[in-house]
Enzyme design. Structure first.
Site, PDB file in Angstrom:
ATOM      1  N   LYS A 131       0.810  -1.211   0.000  1.00 47.42           N
ATOM      2  CA  LYS A 131       0.000   0.000   0.000  1.00 47.42           C
ATOM      3  C   LYS A 131       0.852   1.272   0.000  1.00 47.42           C
ATOM      4  O   LYS A 131       1.836   1.344   0.728  1.00 47.42           O
ATOM      5  CB  LYS A 131      -0.894  -0.010   1.249  1.00 47.42           C
ATOM      6  CG  LYS A 131      -1.786  -1.240   1.319  1.00 47.42           C
ATOM      7  CD  LYS A 131      -2.263  -1.493   2.740  1.00 47.42           C
ATOM      8  CE  LYS A 131      -3.027  -2.804   2.817  1.00 47.42           C
ATOM      9  NZ  LYS A 131      -3.249  -3.251   4.208  1.00 47.42           N
ATOM     10  N   ARG A 174      -3.194  -7.212  14.201  1.00 54.30           N
ATOM     11  CA  ARG A 174      -2.317  -6.190  14.801  1.00 54.30           C
ATOM     12  C   ARG A 174      -2.857  -4.819  14.417  1.00 54.30           C
ATOM     13  O   ARG A 174      -3.787  -4.713  13.637  1.00 54.30           O
ATOM     14  CB  ARG A 174      -0.907  -6.343  14.228  1.00 54.30           C
ATOM     15  CG  ARG A 174      -0.918  -6.276  12.707  1.00 54.30           C
ATOM     16  CD  ARG A 174       0.457  -6.213  12.096  1.00 54.30           C
ATOM     17  NE  ARG A 174       0.468  -6.545  10.691  1.00 54.30           N
ATOM     18  CZ  ARG A 174       0.256  -5.707   9.692  1.00 54.30           C
ATOM     19  NH1 ARG A 174       0.007  -4.433   9.950  1.00 54.30           N
ATOM     20  NH2 ARG A 174       0.277  -6.105   8.441  1.00 54.30           N
TER      21      ARG A 174
HETATM   22  P1  ADP Z   1      -0.377  -2.783   6.649  1.00 60.60           P
HETATM   23  O1  ADP Z   1      -1.569  -3.494   6.188  1.00 60.60           O
HETATM   24  O2  ADP Z   1      -0.360  -2.406   8.068  1.00 60.60           O
HETATM   25  O3  ADP Z   1       0.002  -1.706   5.725  1.00 60.60           O
HETATM   26  P2  ADP Z   1       1.899  -4.131   5.658  1.00 60.60           P
HETATM   27  O4  ADP Z   1       1.639  -5.410   4.958  1.00 60.60           O
HETATM   28  O5  ADP Z   1       2.294  -2.960   4.859  1.00 60.60           O
HETATM   29  O6  ADP Z   1       0.672  -3.898   6.565  1.00 60.60           O
HETATM   30  O7  ADP Z   1       2.987  -4.410   6.754  1.00 60.60           O
HETATM   31  C1  ADP Z   1       3.243  -3.544   7.837  1.00 60.60           C
HETATM   32  C2  ADP Z   1       4.689  -3.544   8.133  1.00 60.60           C
HETATM   33  O8  ADP Z   1       5.135  -4.818   8.445  1.00 60.60           O
HETATM   34  C3  ADP Z   1       5.519  -3.058   6.989  1.00 60.60           C
HETATM   35  O9  ADP Z   1       6.598  -2.366   7.536  1.00 60.60           O
HETATM   36  C4  ADP Z   1       5.968  -4.348   6.317  1.00 60.60           C
HETATM   37  O10 ADP Z   1       7.198  -4.170   5.678  1.00 60.60           O
HETATM   38  C5  ADP Z   1       6.058  -5.277   7.490  1.00 60.60           C
HETATM   39  N1  ADP Z   1       5.673  -6.666   7.222  1.00 60.60           N
HETATM   40  C6  ADP Z   1       4.449  -7.196   7.265  1.00 60.60           C
HETATM   41  N2  ADP Z   1       4.459  -8.514   7.053  1.00 60.60           N
HETATM   42  C7  ADP Z   1       5.740  -8.829   6.864  1.00 60.60           C
HETATM   43  C8  ADP Z   1       6.420 -10.050   6.614  1.00 60.60           C
HETATM   44  N3  ADP Z   1       5.788 -11.205   6.547  1.00 60.60           N
HETATM   45  N4  ADP Z   1       7.741 -10.011   6.454  1.00 60.60           N
HETATM   46  C9  ADP Z   1       8.399  -8.852   6.545  1.00 60.60           C
HETATM   47  N5  ADP Z   1       7.813  -7.675   6.814  1.00 60.60           N
HETATM   48  C10 ADP Z   1       6.512  -7.654   6.962  1.00 60.60           C
HETATM   49 MG    MG Z   2      -2.637  -7.874   3.342  1.00 61.04          MG
END
Ligand code: ADP
Ligand code: MG
Ligand code: ADP
Length: 450
Positions: A238, A294
């Site tokens: 995103k 979360r």
């Molecule tokens: P949101 O839906 O909160 O935007 P994201 O998928 O962008 O969630 O993830 C939030 C944060 O956690 C980001 O900094 C992303 O890089 C990190 N993140 C989430 N899942 C993982 C994963 N499986 N491995 C590494 N980083 C992750």
């Molecule tokens: Mg997702």
């Protein structure tokens, strides 16, 4: 309340955000920091802080033993994991419990069940929530995946059961490529997530990403806080989020929010959580894709629209308090947009740009919220996520929120490194963005080719 002192097991803007919520609740805060984060804002703002080792996440922010021993040394009641790092690690949640420390989030069981996307989809089916591919999801066996792919028709999306952050996904356009892509994706996914379990889903070509924020206490009382549209994405990640979604009908909104509540109830979820859906623009249908157990990056969009502090609610729920907000109390005022500002160079294929920040002037004024840990002289370390700030604007309607965002982006001064500010300025002035005429592939397929 049973929580008087909290250790924040995170860094950057989310650590600062959590410290702010704690302060307002009269809770003492302890920051943790790696060697690369000594001079960070979260360390300066917390009441106390403790070094947790070398910069590599695996040595510090992901090191469960070090974090637990820091929590014991500082005698905290609870740990807030933020997002990323240990936020969706059920072992860590369990370890907190064994150490008599309150984990500010859901139960380890809920994290585990929802963390595996196949399990999560099965729960959604059991709860009567629509999913993308309703049949035979639960198998990582190639023959099974091939049979499912044949049944749903190509293109299909191969996905990792334990994927996240937009990683571990591969579109397969025809049957001939399935075997090869399966083998390659499995190998990649094993290396990144330590688990090669794959499943297959119908690939929705003309899609929007719309998700629902929920809050449940430990007594089964739950509410939703509406949806967020997060369809502006690059590599399934995103870049900009907004609420309400400009493309869903009131009827879909009702069905979607009710689906989110049904799923949370079905799995006995508590804390803040997000239920993510894919909306097929052509058929006007929506499908569950995953649940994030979360707080999310884009949570402020909902906060500024509803006036509810989601981090405070998370803390109160963890402390065993009952939800005091009822569904009928939730009002959505106007429109909100968030832009994620990354230390990346949009002109060079978004390459991360760590370095020292000069002359930082964050935007302000009516309807503008800036969540950041940046300041002049701060050095963005190369070891972590490149997001350095979030700008959230509100307006009486979408156009006013857009105008404010443009004004805020224009005010936001950061020198010394390249950022995605110019990208966002261009984006929100694009005619297709203004009319909300786009899908999740638009940035990659059209925006750059205009
Ligand atoms: P949101 O839906 O909160 O935007 P994201 O998928 O962008 O969630 O993830 C939030 C944060 O956690 C980001 O900094 C992303 O890089 C990190 N993140 C989430 N899942 C993982 C994963 N499986 N491995 C590494 N980083 C992750
Ligand atoms: Mg997702
Ligand atoms: P992650 O855990 O990495 O966040 P998600 O399952 O939430 O993974 O998917 C991330 C993004 O990938 C979605 O927001 C959407 O853009 C795209 N996506 C996921 N599933 C599908 C699908 N079945 N069809 C089309 N796009 C999808």
């Amino acid at each position: 309340m049973g929580i008087n002192k909290v250790l924040i097991a995170n860094r950057g803007e989310i650590a600062v955000r959590i410290i702010r919520a704690c302060k307002e609740l009269g809770i003492e805060t302890v920051a943790v920091y790696s060697d690369a984060d000594k001079n960070s804002l979260h360390v300066q703002l917390a009441d106390d802080s403790i070094n947790i080792g070398s910069p590599l996440p695996i040595k510090s922010y992901l090191n469960q033993e070090i974090i637990i021993s820091a929590a014991k040394e500082k005698q905290v009641d609870a740990i807030h994991p933020g997002y990323g790092f240990l936020a969706e690690n059920s072992d860590f949640c369990e370890l907190c419990k064994e150490s008599n420390i309150n984990f500010i989030g859901p139960s380890a069981e809920a994290i585990k069940n929802m963390g595996n996307k196949i399990e999560a989809i099965n729960s959604a089916i059991a709860a009567g929530v629509p999913v993308v591919t309703n049949t035979n999801n639960k198998s990582s066996d190639f023959n099974h995946i091939q049979a499912t792919a044949d049944e749903i028709g190509y293109p299909v999306l191969l996905k990792a059961a334990s994927g996240g952050g937009g990683k571990g996904m591969k579109i397969v356009y025809n049957k001939e490529n399935l075997q090869e892509e399966f083998t390659r994706t499995k190998r990649e996914v094993e290396a990144v997530f330590g688990d090669g379990e794959l499943y297959v889903e119908k690939y929705i070509k003309n899609a929007r990403h719309v998700e629902v924020q929920i809050l449940f206490d430990q007594y089964g009382n739950g509410i939703h806080l509406g949806e967020r549209d997060c369809s502006i994405q690059r590599r399934h990640q995103k870049l900009l989020e907004e609420a309400p979604s400009p493309i869903i009908s009131q009827q879909m909104r009702e069905e979607m929010t009710q689906s989110a509540l049904k799923l949370a109830k079905h799995v006995g979820y508590f804390s803040a959580g997000t239920v993510e859906f894919i909306v097929d623009i052509d058929t006007k249908s929506f499908y569950f894709i995953e649940m994030n157990t979360r707080i999310q990056v884009e949570h402020p969009v909902t906060e500024v629209l509803t006036g509810i502090d989601l981090i405070k609610e998370q803390i109160l729920i963890a402390a065993g308090e009952k939800l005091t907000i009822e569904q009928k109390d939730i009002k959505f005022l106007g429109h909100a947009i968030e832009c994620r500002i990354n230390a990346e160079d949009p002109a060079k294929n978004f390459i991360p740009m760590p370095g020292k920040l000069e002359n930082v002037i964050p935007p302000g004024g009516p309807g503008v919220r800036t969540d950041t840990a940046c300041f002049t002289g701060y050095e963005v370390p190369p070891f972590y996520d490149s997001m350095i700030a979030k700008i959230i604007t509100t307006g009486k309607d979408r156009q006013e929120a857009i105008n404010r965002m443009y004004r805020a982006l224009d005010e936001f001064n950061v020198e010394g490194i390249a950022t995605t500010i110019p990208f966002h300025k261009e984006l929100i002035r694009d005619e297709d963005f203004i009319t909300s005429n786009y899908n999740t592939r638009w940035i990659e397929e059209s925006f750059y080719n205009e």
